[in-house]
Design a protein around this motif. Structure first.
Motif, PDB file in Angstrom:
ATOM      1  N   LEU A   1       0.734  -1.345  -0.032  1.00 55.06           N
ATOM      2  CA  LEU A   1      -0.014  -0.036   0.001  1.00 55.06           C
ATOM      3  C   LEU A   1       0.892   1.212  -0.007  1.00 55.06           C
ATOM      4  N   HIS A   2       1.965   1.282   0.670  1.00 50.81           N
ATOM      5  CA  HIS A   2       2.696   2.575   0.763  1.00 50.81           C
ATOM      6  C   HIS A   2       3.421   2.921  -0.662  1.00 50.81           C
ATOM      7  N   GLU A   3       3.454   1.759  -1.326  1.00 55.43           N
ATOM      8  CA  GLU A   3       4.334   2.076  -2.679  1.00 55.43           C
ATOM      9  C   GLU A   3       3.374   2.391  -3.843  1.00 55.43           C
ATOM     10  N   LEU A   4       2.280   2.374  -3.738  1.00 60.45           N
ATOM     11  CA  LEU A   4       1.008   2.575  -4.767  1.00 60.45           C
ATOM     12  C   LEU A   4       1.178   4.153  -5.194  1.00 60.45           C
ATOM     13  N   LYS A   5       1.035   4.135  -6.467  1.00 59.31           N
ATOM     14  CA  LYS A   5       0.957   5.364  -7.459  1.00 59.31           C
ATOM     15  C   LYS A   5      -0.286   5.400  -8.203  1.00 59.31           C
ATOM     16  N   ASP A   6      -0.645   6.428  -8.758  1.00 54.62           N
ATOM     17  CA  ASP A   6      -1.761   6.379  -9.572  1.00 54.62           C
ATOM     18  C   ASP A   6      -1.256   5.851 -10.999  1.00 54.62           C
ATOM     19  N   ARG A   7      -2.109   5.111 -11.553  1.00 54.62           N
ATOM     20  CA  ARG A   7      -1.795   4.665 -12.777  1.00 54.62           C
ATOM     21  C   ARG A   7      -2.235   5.365 -13.976  1.00 54.62           C
ATOM     22  N   ILE A   8      -1.337   5.809 -14.786  1.00 50.76           N
ATOM     23  CA  ILE A   8      -1.853   6.813 -15.908  1.00 50.76           C
ATOM     24  C   ILE A   8      -1.415   6.268 -17.197  1.00 50.76           C
ATOM     25  N   GLU A   9      -2.342   6.542 -18.112  1.00 48.23           N
ATOM     26  CA  GLU A   9      -2.190   6.120 -19.564  1.00 48.23           C
ATOM     27  C   GLU A   9      -2.634   7.253 -20.448  1.00 48.23           C
ATOM     28  N   TRP A  10      -1.754   7.312 -21.529  1.00 47.85           N
ATOM     29  CA  TRP A  10      -1.974   8.277 -22.603  1.00 47.85           C
ATOM     30  C   TRP A  10      -3.279   7.831 -23.562  1.00 47.85           C
ATOM     31  N   LYS A  11      -4.365   8.637 -23.323  1.00 43.83           N
ATOM     32  CA  LYS A  11      -5.471   8.612 -24.196  1.00 43.83           C
ATOM     33  C   LYS A  11      -5.391   9.408 -25.181  1.00 43.83           C
ATOM     34  N   PRO A  12      -6.095   8.962 -26.633  1.00 41.82           N
ATOM     35  CA  PRO A  12      -6.159   9.983 -27.846  1.00 41.82           C
ATOM     36  C   PRO A  12      -7.238  10.707 -27.773  1.00 41.82           C
ATOM     37  N   THR A  13      -6.751  11.929 -28.263  1.00 40.82           N
ATOM     38  CA  THR A  13      -7.813  12.871 -28.333  1.00 40.82           C
ATOM     39  C   THR A  13      -8.515  13.063 -29.716  1.00 40.82           C
ATOM     40  N   SER A  14      -9.409  13.796 -29.991  1.00 41.71           N
ATOM     41  CA  SER A  14     -10.211  13.624 -31.505  1.00 41.71           C
ATOM     42  C   SER A  14      -9.449  14.305 -32.176  1.00 41.71           C
ATOM     43  N   ARG A  15      -8.427  15.314 -31.829  1.00 39.20           N
ATOM     44  CA  ARG A  15      -7.474  15.994 -32.584  1.00 39.20           C
ATOM     45  C   ARG A  15      -6.366  15.412 -33.179  1.00 39.20           C
TER      46      ARG A  15
END
Length: 105
Positions: free
Chosen positions: A32-46
């Motif tokens: 628990l003390h090592e958790l980080k938000d998981r972030i992914e790159w999402k494509p946009t409409s442009r």
């Protein structure tokens, strides 16, 4: 209606134990003390990309806590069923059959 008993209970218990070990390994690998938000790159409409939080620290922490809770519940059930199976084995195989009760060829 008669219900057929599961004669392969040991196979099911072995499977449950393998699941328990995989759950335990997951919890151990994600403290628990090592958790980080998981972030992914999402494509946009442009055509560009923007970062999006796929799983927050809170969501991951809740999932790990639920996994630990389920682990303990399943462990208790598996232990109880293993004890029952051992008692059945002892009742069936440890007693000697008297000679007069053995089938004569």
């Amino acid at each position: 209606m008669a219900v057929k008993k599961n004669s392969f209970i040991t196979d099911d218990l072995d499977w449950a134990e393998s699941q328990l070990s995989s759950w335990k390994a997951y919890v151990d690998a994600n403290p628990l003390h090592e958790l980080k938000d998981r972030i992914e790159w999402k494509p946009t409409s442009r055509g560009g990309t923007i970062p999006m939080v796929v799983s927050s620290i809170e969501q991951q922490g809740k999932f790990i806590q639920e996994t630990m809770k389920n682990y303990l519940q399943l462990l208790e059930v598996v232990d109880r069923l293993r004890e029952r199976e051992e008692l059945k084995k002892e009742a069936r195989s440890d007693s000697l059959i008297p000679e007069r009760m053995k089938k004569i060829p």
